[in-house]
Design a protein around this motif. Sequence first.
Motif, PDB file in Angstrom:
ATOM      1  N   LYS A 424       0.830  -1.206   0.000  1.00  6.96           N
ATOM      2  CA  LYS A 424       0.000   0.000   0.000  1.00  6.96           C
ATOM      3  C   LYS A 424       0.867   1.259   0.000  1.00  6.96           C
ATOM      4  O   LYS A 424       0.545   2.245  -0.680  1.00  6.96           O
ATOM      5  CB  LYS A 424      -0.922   0.001   1.221  1.00  6.96           C
ATOM      6  N   LYS A 428       1.360   4.170  -3.239  1.00  5.15           N
ATOM      7  CA  LYS A 428       1.152   5.615  -3.122  1.00  5.15           C
ATOM      8  C   LYS A 428       2.339   6.406  -3.687  1.00  5.15           C
ATOM      9  O   LYS A 428       2.268   7.638  -3.796  1.00  5.15           O
ATOM     10  CB  LYS A 428       0.969   6.001  -1.655  1.00  5.15           C
ATOM     11  N   GLY A 463      -3.435   9.718   2.215  1.00  2.17           N
ATOM     12  CA  GLY A 463      -3.472  10.587   1.049  1.00  2.17           C
ATOM     13  C   GLY A 463      -3.182  12.038   1.355  1.00  2.17           C
ATOM     14  O   GLY A 463      -3.477  12.917   0.529  1.00  2.17           O
ATOM     15  N   ASP A 536      -7.823  10.099   1.134  1.00  2.78           N
ATOM     16  CA  ASP A 536      -8.106   8.671   0.890  1.00  2.78           C
ATOM     17  C   ASP A 536      -8.887   8.149   2.093  1.00  2.78           C
ATOM     18  O   ASP A 536      -8.312   7.824   3.135  1.00  2.78           O
ATOM     19  CB  ASP A 536      -6.800   7.893   0.715  1.00  2.78           C
ATOM     20  N   ASP A 537     -10.216   8.077   1.950  1.00  5.09           N
ATOM     21  CA  ASP A 537     -11.043   7.732   3.107  1.00  5.09           C
ATOM     22  C   ASP A 537     -10.993   6.248   3.456  1.00  5.09           C
ATOM     23  O   ASP A 537     -11.668   5.808   4.393  1.00  5.09           O
ATOM     24  CB  ASP A 537     -12.486   8.174   2.892  1.00  5.09           C
ATOM     25  N   GLU A 538     -10.232   5.454   2.717  1.00  3.74           N
ATOM     26  CA  GLU A 538     -10.076   4.045   3.073  1.00  3.74           C
ATOM     27  C   GLU A 538      -9.100   3.867   4.233  1.00  3.74           C
ATOM     28  O   GLU A 538      -9.021   2.785   4.818  1.00  3.74           O
ATOM     29  CB  GLU A 538      -9.601   3.244   1.862  1.00  3.74           C
ATOM     30  N   HIS A 539      -8.356   4.902   4.534  1.00  2.00           N
ATOM     31  CA  HIS A 539      -7.424   4.841   5.666  1.00  2.00           C
ATOM     32  C   HIS A 539      -7.754   5.960   6.649  1.00  2.00           C
ATOM     33  O   HIS A 539      -7.948   7.111   6.258  1.00  2.00           O
ATOM     34  CB  HIS A 539      -5.977   4.986   5.193  1.00  2.00           C
TER      35      HIS A 539
END
Length: 607
Positions: A424, A428, A463, A536-539
């Motif tokens: 991951k 990025k 992000g 990045d709303d996944e983290h």
Amino acid sequence: MLAPQIPFDPQESPLSYAARLAGVHTGGRLVQFLKDFGIEPQDMAANKDEALSLLADLSGVALGDLRANAAVPVGKRTYDLRGELVAAEFLANPHTVFCPACLAEDDRSGWRRGHWEWSLSVVRTCSRHGIPLVRQAKGPWDDVFHELEYIVPERGEDLQALIKKAKPRSVSPHQEYVIRRLNGKAGPEWLDAQTLEQAVRATELLGVLVAYGPTQKLPELEADDWDHAGSIGFEFTSRGEEGIREALEAQFRKFDDASGTPGARKIFGCFYNALAHSKSLKEPGDIARILRDIVIENIAMPAGTKVLGVTLPERCLHTVASLAKDENLDSRTLRDVLVAASLIPEKAPAHYPIPLQKGRDVASRVKRIVNVSSLPDVLACARPLVDQLFADRMLTPIYYGRPGTKGRTQKAVDRDEIAMLVGKLHAKAVELDSENDGLVPVSKAAEKAKVPAVTVVHMILGGFLERVFRLAGQDGIAAVRVDPAEVKRHRATCSKGLSAMEAFAALKISRNILWRLVDRCPEEVSLAVNWIVGPDDEHRILWFDPAVVEDFKDRFIHPARLAELHGLQLWEVASRLKRRGVQPALLGEEVGENFYRTRDLKTDLFT
């Protein structure tokens, strides 16, 4: 047709009725009477259709009434009883069965009657007088005719002595079910779905298992024992599969701590053997399927094993030993990881079952284990960052090594989890051919921005940073390059409140306990966590409100902190709390430590 006509008692067996006719019309015994009227005595004793038809013509009683009270042979050792097919073992023959109280009443009013119910082995109590029926073993050859006038010599005082000797008891609900069913009345759904003999056999065998245990030898049981077993078994079979499973699973649990690897025959003993090798019942019915399911669900067996006549097509469960053998792993290490994964208890016996796929998943993890001591090299980062990744749940520890042994319990991480984290981060980043003066490693950027290195990792994954690069030819976190000035600009946004490490340090608890408290939110004894969400709303980046942590610290306390505050040994704190009867607000079994309400602690408790 004989005259005068003798009424047929609806509760009487045809054989008994024929004996009454013989006594009234000839004053003699049954055999000669039958011969005189062309009825074959042995056919009458066996309730054959031809004999019953001749008796109906002779007496004027409807053939259907006679047939309803007789088990009529329809094949080798098979009988039709009111539409139910039963085997010879279902009947009381060769015994003569009677109720002495019923005979005493008959003696006062006329000829003795044999009840059709008494011909059933399951009927062991008189429904009229509530006493055990007497079972008289076969004697002379003519006992097959069960002539109660002659083969039961007791009369008057002698018969009364038999009645007084009998201990009163209620009719078994199992017996009541059988009679109701033969009278055409519906009963419990599961039992009614079986043949009558299957329903009786299942109920009594299950009752034997529950009442007398798996080692009971069935031939040693007396009629009263079977009656008791029927009552016990009916409590479960009357509730269908749910009730039967309850009884069988309770029996299985008795062997939870057994040494070795007890199999189905050991656990269920006489019950299993009777269903597997029944001579009187070729098809035991649904009870066999239920037992088979229980066995397959609880006992680890290889493919090809036969369970009550059905071959197991594939393995469903493993033990630690069989899983270790299949996966070519050290059984001790595998056991420890299985304990950590909550698949087996810490002191699980050797036969403890492990679901096949879950066991394989854990075995795969064991093969991918990377020890914590190796993580700095594998991740290519400093040891403090490894600790921070654990604290923020970005890495999940695998514990192994037996508690209580010398040294610490070891910790490791799944190699796939490491690869996912690094992947991951690299995803990025833009590949960089060579070093750039404006870019620095994660650790250097953290140092310059005065934040933990894990905060920089969060910034990348969330992000927040636009300038993220990966140096070609390098692996792990060490390959990542960021702009320290950009890290500084986002420091305030990504460093609110307390980090996980700061929170558990303030509360003087381990990170594992901290996260268990977080997982309990919003229970009374719990901690709320806050999240920062970036582009990045996944983290998400976690943080704890200092006021919430301080409030928890004011309201709750654990023994180790009490010992530190009052300069006492931990055992002494525990002893004083116990003597005063102070109960914890949260038990250690739930989160790893007992927590007490500070308001429950009197000021003189530790002075």
